[in-house]
Design a protein around this motif. Structure first.
Motif, PDB file in Angstrom:
ATOM      1  N   LEU A   1      36.314  51.608  40.418  1.00 53.19           N
ATOM      2  CA  LEU A   1      35.680  52.073  41.649  1.00 53.19           C
ATOM      3  C   LEU A   1      34.779  53.288  41.414  1.00 53.19           C
ATOM      4  CD1 LEU A   1      38.706  51.793  44.121  1.00 53.19           C
ATOM      5  CD2 LEU A   1      36.678  50.330  44.043  1.00 53.19           C
ATOM      6  N   GLY A   2      34.703  53.744  40.155  1.00 53.22           N
ATOM      7  CA  GLY A   2      33.888  54.910  39.850  1.00 53.22           C
ATOM      8  C   GLY A   2      34.397  56.164  40.541  1.00 53.22           C
ATOM      9  N   ALA A   3      35.724  56.265  40.675  1.00 51.04           N
ATOM     10  CA  ALA A   3      36.327  57.380  41.415  1.00 51.04           C
ATOM     11  C   ALA A   3      37.072  58.351  40.497  1.00 51.04           C
ATOM     12  CB  ALA A   3      37.283  56.833  42.480  1.00 51.04           C
ATOM     13  N   GLU A   4      36.664  58.417  39.240  1.00 47.49           N
ATOM     14  CA  GLU A   4      37.359  59.282  38.278  1.00 47.49           C
ATOM     15  C   GLU A   4      37.368  60.752  38.695  1.00 47.49           C
ATOM     16  OE1 GLU A   4      35.431  55.981  35.711  1.00 47.49           O
ATOM     17  OE2 GLU A   4      34.895  57.167  37.489  1.00 47.49           O
ATOM     18  N   ASN A   5      36.340  61.193  39.420  1.00 52.23           N
ATOM     19  CA  ASN A   5      36.253  62.597  39.822  1.00 52.23           C
ATOM     20  C   ASN A   5      37.299  63.000  40.855  1.00 52.23           C
ATOM     21  OD1 ASN A   5      34.097  63.160  38.107  1.00 52.23           O
ATOM     22  ND2 ASN A   5      32.588  62.533  39.626  1.00 52.23           N
TER      23      ASN A   5
ATOM     24  N   PRO B   1      47.499  36.877  38.470  1.00 56.40           N
ATOM     25  CA  PRO B   1      46.437  37.768  37.993  1.00 56.40           C
ATOM     26  C   PRO B   1      45.533  38.347  39.066  1.00 56.40           C
ATOM     27  CG  PRO B   1      46.706  35.948  36.477  1.00 56.40           C
ATOM     28  CD  PRO B   1      47.595  35.649  37.652  1.00 56.40           C
ATOM     29  N   LEU B   2      45.080  37.526  40.004  1.00 53.60           N
ATOM     30  CA  LEU B   2      44.160  38.024  41.022  1.00 53.60           C
ATOM     31  C   LEU B   2      44.851  38.923  42.051  1.00 53.60           C
ATOM     32  CD1 LEU B   2      41.818  34.960  41.625  1.00 53.60           C
ATOM     33  CD2 LEU B   2      41.229  37.145  40.557  1.00 53.60           C
ATOM     34  N   GLU B   3      46.161  38.829  42.168  1.00 54.43           N
ATOM     35  CA  GLU B   3      46.873  39.739  43.067  1.00 54.43           C
ATOM     36  C   GLU B   3      46.950  41.138  42.454  1.00 54.43           C
ATOM     37  OE1 GLU B   3      50.570  37.987  44.350  1.00 54.43           O
ATOM     38  OE2 GLU B   3      49.547  36.639  45.748  1.00 54.43           O
ATOM     39  N   LYS B   4      47.024  41.201  41.130  1.00 56.38           N
ATOM     40  CA  LYS B   4      46.938  42.522  40.478  1.00 56.38           C
ATOM     41  C   LYS B   4      45.559  43.113  40.726  1.00 56.38           C
ATOM     42  CE  LYS B   4      50.248  42.217  36.681  1.00 56.38           C
ATOM     43  NZ  LYS B   4      50.495  42.477  35.254  1.00 56.38           N
ATOM     44  N   THR B   5      44.542  42.286  40.583  1.00 57.43           N
ATOM     45  CA  THR B   5      43.171  42.744  40.833  1.00 57.43           C
ATOM     46  C   THR B   5      43.010  43.232  42.261  1.00 57.43           C
ATOM     47  OG1 THR B   5      42.271  41.180  39.209  1.00 57.43           O
ATOM     48  CG2 THR B   5      40.742  42.037  40.850  1.00 57.43           C
ATOM     49  N   ALA B   6      43.677  42.575  43.208  1.00 60.47           N
ATOM     50  CA  ALA B   6      43.510  42.875  44.631  1.00 60.47           C
ATOM     51  C   ALA B   6      43.966  44.280  45.019  1.00 60.47           C
ATOM     52  CB  ALA B   6      44.241  41.839  45.480  1.00 60.47           C
ATOM     53  N   TYR B   7      44.712  44.963  44.144  1.00 60.85           N
ATOM     54  CA  TYR B   7      45.074  46.358  44.428  1.00 60.85           C
ATOM     55  C   TYR B   7      43.821  47.222  44.563  1.00 60.85           C
ATOM     56  CZ  TYR B   7      50.146  45.927  43.760  1.00 60.85           C
ATOM     57  OH  TYR B   7      51.484  45.613  43.898  1.00 60.85           O
ATOM     58  N   LEU B   8      42.703  46.722  44.041  1.00 63.23           N
ATOM     59  CA  LEU B   8      41.425  47.407  44.230  1.00 63.23           C
ATOM     60  C   LEU B   8      41.151  47.665  45.709  1.00 63.23           C
ATOM     61  CD1 LEU B   8      38.796  45.681  41.880  1.00 63.23           C
ATOM     62  CD2 LEU B   8      39.312  48.136  41.984  1.00 63.23           C
ATOM     63  N   LYS B   9      41.492  46.698  46.554  1.00 64.86           N
ATOM     64  CA  LYS B   9      41.229  46.824  47.988  1.00 64.86           C
ATOM     65  C   LYS B   9      42.008  47.998  48.574  1.00 64.86           C
ATOM     66  CE  LYS B   9      40.587  41.821  48.614  1.00 64.86           C
ATOM     67  NZ  LYS B   9      41.056  40.630  49.356  1.00 64.86           N
TER      68      LYS B   9
ATOM     69  N   LYS C   1      33.663  44.399  44.435  1.00 63.27           N
ATOM     70  CA  LYS C   1      34.209  44.239  43.085  1.00 63.27           C
ATOM     71  C   LYS C   1      35.222  43.098  43.046  1.00 63.27           C
ATOM     72  CE  LYS C   1      32.514  47.798  40.621  1.00 63.27           C
ATOM     73  NZ  LYS C   1      31.863  47.682  39.301  1.00 63.27           N
ATOM     74  N   TYR C   2      36.120  43.074  44.041  1.00 61.42           N
ATOM     75  CA  TYR C   2      37.147  42.039  44.066  1.00 61.42           C
ATOM     76  C   TYR C   2      36.543  40.643  44.176  1.00 61.42           C
ATOM     77  CZ  TYR C   2      40.918  38.987  45.283  1.00 61.42           C
ATOM     78  OH  TYR C   2      41.785  37.917  45.276  1.00 61.42           O
ATOM     79  N   VAL C   3      35.605  40.498  45.093  1.00 58.95           N
ATOM     80  CA  VAL C   3      34.969  39.184  45.301  1.00 58.95           C
ATOM     81  C   VAL C   3      34.281  38.717  44.019  1.00 58.95           C
ATOM     82  CG1 VAL C   3      33.104  37.998  46.527  1.00 58.95           C
ATOM     83  CG2 VAL C   3      34.717  39.428  47.800  1.00 58.95           C
ATOM     84  N   GLU C   4      33.634  39.649  43.326  1.00 60.18           N
ATOM     85  CA  GLU C   4      32.950  39.318  42.076  1.00 60.18           C
ATOM     86  C   GLU C   4      33.937  38.843  41.010  1.00 60.18           C
ATOM     87  OE1 GLU C   4      30.573  41.624  38.472  1.00 60.18           O
ATOM     88  OE2 GLU C   4      30.750  42.600  40.417  1.00 60.18           O
TER      89      GLU C   4
ATOM     90  N   ARG D   1      40.584  43.590  35.505  1.00 61.17           N
ATOM     91  CA  ARG D   1      39.605  42.559  35.163  1.00 61.17           C
ATOM     92  C   ARG D   1      40.278  41.272  34.694  1.00 61.17           C
ATOM     93  NH1 ARG D   1      34.271  43.878  34.906  1.00 61.17           N
ATOM     94  NH2 ARG D   1      34.156  41.594  34.969  1.00 61.17           N
ATOM     95  N   ALA D   2      40.937  40.626  35.649  1.00 60.04           N
ATOM     96  CA  ALA D   2      41.605  39.358  35.361  1.00 60.04           C
ATOM     97  C   ALA D   2      40.619  38.340  34.805  1.00 60.04           C
ATOM     98  CB  ALA D   2      42.262  38.820  36.628  1.00 60.04           C
TER      99      ALA D   2
END
Length: 348
Positions: free
Chosen positions: A79-83, A163-171, A186-189, A319-320
């Motif tokens: 998410l580019g949220a490292e800061n 796998p995609l449920e792990k990715t979904a934590y992005l939401k 990002k998730y949809v992609e 990145r599943a």
């Protein structure tokens, strides 16, 4: 008269619309069976496993966070949220160059390790929230942090087996950081890439048999037939040796039990972080008795490793699609002739 009637109808319609807007339904999002959240009454209600949280609108988006698990860094980086990160534990396990640079610059503090957290330092940093897997032995530390007004959020993404449920934590992270749109995009992609790769794998002419993981001492910990590893192998159109098993956790087997099941195995994946077959053999001479060791192909998770840090357990959690792509390249190289492995590497 007709004009007046029309004006009245228009007036009442507008009022009704405004009333409808005030009643806007709550947004409910299900990440998996473990994690769901919804927004209502100016609060975000989050359920994660056995834990629930009610976050008021003035608490989010979070601006200062601490991570007590390296795996969660993958979501932050995506998410580019490292800061937003002001502290991490066990920084030597974090792969991200950007996070490591922020640590060197003193913008991210080391707050201990998975053996002992520096609770006083964490309190002094005054984070908006701490993200961690729940570990029962740290209950006293968690309670002390909560007593000091710090929000501790438990997320056990490692328990997700799809796998995609792990990715979904992005939401969820997107919602908590005010990056909803970026997270959804990002998730949809990733989801689109994953499903397209899954369809590509079905074009393969063969379906090889696969062994996974390795021995620790006298025990071989094989992924159950419903674990994420097994799901990746299946989605890559290969046949896992425990495909009929229904466990979502690792199974313990002796070498003899694995040997009896592995005569026709062609590929051995997730064989630790060894650098060569010779190294594997020096640690466990029994491996030399396996047909796959002598005639098949073996892949370790060492494609993006740096000292103690391994990106497979960081960005690979999110990145599943890239993980699946690696497995397809391994089992069906003809389908991805120009692709170079990201996380995996063949052992020579």
């Amino acid at each position: 008269m007709k004009a007046k009637i029309l004006l009245l109808i228009t007036f009442f319609t507008l009022i009704a619309c405004k009333r409808e807007q005030k009643k806007s339904p709550s947004e409910s999002v299900s990440i998996s069976n473990l994690v769901q959240y919804d927004e209502k009454n100016d609060a975000l209600h989050l359920k994660s496993g056995n834990f629930t949280y009610d976050l008021k609108k003035n608490q989010i988006p979070f601006k200062k966070i601490i991570l007590l698990n390296a795996s969660m860094a993958g979501y932050i980086s995506e998410l580019g949220a490292e800061n937003l990160i002001i502290g991490v534990s066990s920084p030597e396990y974090i792969y991200s160059d950007k996070i490591q640079n922020l640590i060197k610059e003193g913008k991210i503090q080391n707050v201990g390790s998975d053996q002992k957290y520096d609770v006083e330092k964490i309190i002094s940093l005054k984070p908006d929230a701490i993200f961690t897997n729940y570990i029962a032995s740290f209950d006293n530390a968690y309670q002390l942090l909560k007593n000091n007004g710090i929000q501790v959020i438990f997320l056990d993404e490692y328990m997700e087996q799809k796998p995609l449920e792990k990715t979904a934590y992005l939401k969820l992270f997107g919602k908590l950081f005010g990056k909803d749109k970026e997270a959804e995009t990002k998730y949809v992609e990733i989801e689109k890439n994953y499903n397209e790769l899954k369809q590509l794998a079905l074009k393969a002419q063969s379906k090889p048999i696969v062994l996974a993981n390795e021995m620790y001492g006298d025990i071989w910990y094989l992924p159950g037939g419903k674990t994420s590893v097994a799901n990746f192998i299946s989605d890559a159109n290969a046949e896992y040796i425990l495909k009929n098993n229904t466990d979502e956790k690792a199974l313990t087997m002796s070498f003899e039990e694995v040997f009896a099941k592995s005569n026709t195995v062609q590929y051995w994946v997730n064989a630790g972080n060894h650098t060569s077959k010779k190294e594997m053999l020096s640690l466990n001479p029994f491996y030399g008795k396996l047909n796959v060791f002598n005639k098949g192909k073996i892949y370790g998770v060492i494609g993006k490793e740096r000292q103690k840090a391994n990106d497979f357990f960081e960005s690979g959690i999110v990145r599943a699609d890239l993980v699946l792509k690696d497995y397809i390249k391994i089992f069906h190289p003809e389908l991805l002739p120009d692709y170079q492995l990201t996380y995996m590497k063949e052992l020579q």
